[in-house]
Design a protein around this motif. Structure first.
Motif, PDB file in Angstrom:
ATOM      1  N   PRO A  83       0.822  -1.224   0.000  1.00  0.00           N
ATOM      2  CA  PRO A  83       0.000   0.000   0.000  1.00  0.00           C
ATOM      3  C   PRO A  83       0.851   1.267   0.000  1.00  0.00           C
ATOM      4  N   ILE A  84       0.497   2.218  -0.861  1.00  0.00           N
ATOM      5  CA  ILE A  84       1.176   3.514  -0.942  1.00  0.00           C
ATOM      6  C   ILE A  84       0.115   4.611  -1.007  1.00  0.00           C
ATOM      7  N   PRO A  85       0.479   5.859  -0.715  1.00  0.00           N
ATOM      8  CA  PRO A  85      -0.478   6.950  -0.921  1.00  0.00           C
ATOM      9  C   PRO A  85      -0.805   7.076  -2.409  1.00  0.00           C
ATOM     10  N   ASP A  86      -2.014   7.535  -2.723  1.00  0.00           N
ATOM     11  CA  ASP A  86      -2.353   7.782  -4.122  1.00  0.00           C
ATOM     12  C   ASP A  86      -1.342   8.767  -4.702  1.00  0.00           C
ATOM     13  N   THR A  87      -0.807   8.422  -5.862  1.00  0.00           N
ATOM     14  CA  THR A  87       0.306   9.169  -6.429  1.00  0.00           C
ATOM     15  C   THR A  87       0.068   9.446  -7.906  1.00  0.00           C
ATOM     16  N   VAL A  88       0.441  10.638  -8.344  1.00  0.00           N
ATOM     17  CA  VAL A  88       0.351  11.021  -9.757  1.00  0.00           C
ATOM     18  C   VAL A  88       1.687  11.617 -10.175  1.00  0.00           C
ATOM     19  N   PHE A  89       2.182  11.204 -11.335  1.00  0.00           N
ATOM     20  CA  PHE A  89       3.352  11.891 -11.888  1.00  0.00           C
ATOM     21  C   PHE A  89       3.156  12.078 -13.384  1.00  0.00           C
ATOM     22  N   SER A  90       3.634  13.202 -13.871  1.00  0.00           N
ATOM     23  CA  SER A  90       3.415  13.594 -15.262  1.00  0.00           C
ATOM     24  C   SER A  90       4.494  14.599 -15.654  1.00  0.00           C
ATOM     25  N   VAL A  91       4.653  14.797 -16.953  1.00  0.00           N
ATOM     26  CA  VAL A  91       5.558  15.845 -17.439  1.00  0.00           C
ATOM     27  C   VAL A  91       4.785  16.839 -18.311  1.00  0.00           C
ATOM     28  N   ASN A  92       3.472  16.778 -18.210  1.00  0.00           N
ATOM     29  CA  ASN A  92       2.619  17.618 -19.050  1.00  0.00           C
ATOM     30  C   ASN A  92       2.166  18.857 -18.275  1.00  0.00           C
ATOM     31  N   PRO A  93       2.693  20.044 -18.604  1.00  0.00           N
ATOM     32  CA  PRO A  93       2.312  21.257 -17.879  1.00  0.00           C
ATOM     33  C   PRO A  93       0.924  21.781 -18.229  1.00  0.00           C
ATOM     34  N   GLU A  94       0.286  21.160 -19.221  1.00  0.00           N
ATOM     35  CA  GLU A  94      -1.000  21.661 -19.693  1.00  0.00           C
ATOM     36  C   GLU A  94      -2.191  21.059 -18.942  1.00  0.00           C
ATOM     37  N   ASN A  95      -1.953  20.029 -18.137  1.00  0.00           N
ATOM     38  CA  ASN A  95      -3.080  19.400 -17.434  1.00  0.00           C
ATOM     39  C   ASN A  95      -2.851  19.359 -15.924  1.00  0.00           C
ATOM     40  N   ILE A  96      -2.255  20.421 -15.394  1.00  0.00           N
ATOM     41  CA  ILE A  96      -1.957  20.468 -13.964  1.00  0.00           C
ATOM     42  C   ILE A  96      -3.230  20.367 -13.132  1.00  0.00           C
ATOM     43  N   LYS A  97      -4.273  21.055 -13.560  1.00  0.00           N
ATOM     44  CA  LYS A  97      -5.539  21.015 -12.825  1.00  0.00           C
ATOM     45  C   LYS A  97      -6.065  19.586 -12.757  1.00  0.00           C
ATOM     46  N   GLU A  98      -5.970  18.861 -13.861  1.00  0.00           N
ATOM     47  CA  GLU A  98      -6.439  17.470 -13.901  1.00  0.00           C
ATOM     48  C   GLU A  98      -5.607  16.596 -12.964  1.00  0.00           C
ATOM     49  N   GLN A  99      -4.300  16.826 -12.917  1.00  0.00           N
ATOM     50  CA  GLN A  99      -3.434  16.050 -12.026  1.00  0.00           C
ATOM     51  C   GLN A  99      -3.858  16.226 -10.575  1.00  0.00           C
ATOM     52  N   ILE A 100      -4.145  17.458 -10.202  1.00  0.00           N
ATOM     53  CA  ILE A 100      -4.571  17.740  -8.825  1.00  0.00           C
ATOM     54  C   ILE A 100      -5.918  17.075  -8.529  1.00  0.00           C
ATOM     55  N   GLU A 101      -6.828  17.139  -9.490  1.00  0.00           N
ATOM     56  CA  GLU A 101      -8.150  16.543  -9.303  1.00  0.00           C
ATOM     57  C   GLU A 101      -8.074  15.021  -9.179  1.00  0.00           C
ATOM     58  N   LEU A 102      -7.079  14.405  -9.821  1.00  0.00           N
ATOM     59  CA  LEU A 102      -6.921  12.950  -9.726  1.00  0.00           C
ATOM     60  C   LEU A 102      -6.637  12.507  -8.294  1.00  0.00           C
ATOM     61  N   LEU A 103      -6.146  13.433  -7.477  1.00  0.00           N
ATOM     62  CA  LEU A 103      -5.874  13.136  -6.073  1.00  0.00           C
ATOM     63  C   LEU A 103      -6.966  13.674  -5.154  1.00  0.00           C
ATOM     64  N   GLY A 104      -8.073  14.104  -5.745  1.00  0.00           N
ATOM     65  CA  GLY A 104      -9.187  14.606  -4.944  1.00  0.00           C
ATOM     66  C   GLY A 104      -9.087  16.072  -4.612  1.00  0.00           C
ATOM     67  N   GLY A 105      -8.174  16.791  -5.278  1.00  0.00           N
ATOM     68  CA  GLY A 105      -8.022  18.215  -5.021  1.00  0.00           C
ATOM     69  C   GLY A 105      -7.029  18.507  -3.911  1.00  0.00           C
ATOM     70  N   ALA A 106      -6.830  19.794  -3.658  1.00  0.00           N
ATOM     71  CA  ALA A 106      -5.883  20.223  -2.626  1.00  0.00           C
ATOM     72  C   ALA A 106      -6.462  19.964  -1.230  1.00  0.00           C
ATOM     73  N   PRO A 107      -5.582  19.845  -0.224  1.00  0.00           N
ATOM     74  CA  PRO A 107      -4.128  19.961  -0.298  1.00  0.00           C
ATOM     75  C   PRO A 107      -3.476  18.721  -0.917  1.00  0.00           C
ATOM     76  N   VAL A 108      -2.299  18.917  -1.531  1.00  0.00           N
ATOM     77  CA  VAL A 108      -1.527  17.814  -2.091  1.00  0.00           C
ATOM     78  C   VAL A 108      -0.066  17.978  -1.687  1.00  0.00           C
ATOM     79  N   ILE A 109       0.637  16.860  -1.666  1.00  0.00           N
ATOM     80  CA  ILE A 109       2.071  16.852  -1.421  1.00  0.00           C
ATOM     81  C   ILE A 109       2.786  16.856  -2.772  1.00  0.00           C
ATOM     82  N   ILE A 110       3.767  17.728  -2.923  1.00  0.00           N
ATOM     83  CA  ILE A 110       4.557  17.793  -4.146  1.00  0.00           C
ATOM     84  C   ILE A 110       5.989  17.427  -3.783  1.00  0.00           C
ATOM     85  N   LYS A 111       6.540  16.429  -4.479  1.00  0.00           N
ATOM     86  CA  LYS A 111       7.888  15.953  -4.161  1.00  0.00           C
ATOM     87  C   LYS A 111       8.756  15.936  -5.411  1.00  0.00           C
TER      88      LYS A 111
END
Length: 300
Positions: A114-142
């Protein structure tokens, strides 16, 4: 045993502790600065040159203490020792995998850890979608490669998350996003694995104004009592990465324990101080057992 500790300095706390315990138990020990090692490949033969000498056949075992800034070179040195039949407390591939957070999480996810839900991408055009994939803010950025809590940020709103992520993308830096586990309460658990057993564990607590729990960021720690599930997770995680000695970091959530990171070069200072366990001695005792088993097989 003739032990090589691959480290940039003998006075580094963890290196010195391992060195002292090995000497105390009657072993020959050398601290080898892997940054000053050169690899020579010629005619099917391999050499590791250090201070003008080929040292590839000298050790019985090596203990890599490879820092993040020289991971690839350090792993290459470890690989040459491995191919020459020398036992290592961290396999070269494991060192490389552990240094890359995404690769580690990919392996753990595939193996059912088991790990925390995680998203990684190199697409700067869908940042909003990336955040929504984790249920919205707050999010951890590493940052995908970072240690001791560096390169880890909490974005408390979508606006701040978008700004931070966009900045990283513009700097061409690799990052990942993870869900924020509020109930972890700025705490995590460092589990120290040696071989197939856990020798020590501590619960780390961050400062009141810092969500990160790392001691190097000013946090504190206490000895941790692990659940059976946490013990199994830690041992399996180290094994999946090929790391006989590892620091496995977990957080507790409503879903149960979640793995957040595996460290191939775990520090000894914090865990020995807070748990009063002689972790350095446990490492040497483990190597004594490994060498004894290996020699017994060779005599047969």
């Amino acid at each position: 045993m003739n032990i090589f500790i691959l480290s940039v300095g003998q006075n580094i706390y963890s290196t010195k502790r391992i060195y002292d315990e090995a000497v105390k138990r009657g072993h020959d020990v050398s601290v080898i600065n892997h940054n000053k090692c050169s690899i020579k490949l010629s005619g099917g033969k391999r050499e590791i040159i250090y201070e003008g000498e080929n040292i590839i056949d000298e050790p019985d075992v090596i203990i890599p203490r490879i820092g993040a800034s020289v991971t690839r070179h350090g792993a290459a040195i470890v690989k040459e020792f491995e191919m020459n039949g020398i036992y290592s407390t961290a396999r070269s591939l494991g060192i490389l995998r552990a240094q890359n957070k995404v690769r580690t999480l990919q392996i753990m996810n595939r193996k059912g850890i088991p790990i925390p839900d995680t998203v990684f991408s190199v697409n700067p055009e869908n940042i909003k979608e990336q955040i929504e994939l984790l249920g919205g803010a707050p999010v951890i950025i590493k940052m995908q490669e970072g240690t001791q809590g560096m390169g880890v940020m909490l974005a408390e709103s979508k606006k701040s998350a978008k700004s931070i992520i966009d900045t990283f993308y513009r700097m061409n830096m690799s990052i990942l996003l993870q869900e924020f586990i509020k109930e972890s309460n700025s705490e995590d658990i460092r589990v120290f694995v040696v071989g197939d057993k856990i020798v020590s564990s501590m619960k780390r607590k961050g400062l009141d104004d810092d969500f990160r729990s790392n001691i190097h960021r000013g946090g504190t720690a206490t000895k941790a009592d692990l659940t059976n599930q946490e013990r199994i997770m830690a041992i399996k995680a180290a094994g999946y990465l090929g790391l006989p000695i590892a620091g496995v970091d977990l957080i507790r959530s409503k879903r149960g324990p979640l793995l957040i990171e595996v460290n191939s070069t775990p520090g000894l200072q914090g865990i020995e101080a807070y748990t009063k366990v002689n972790v350095a001695e446990e490492i040497i005792k483990y190597l004594e057992k490994k060498c004894s088993t290996k020699n017994s097989r060779m005599r047969r």
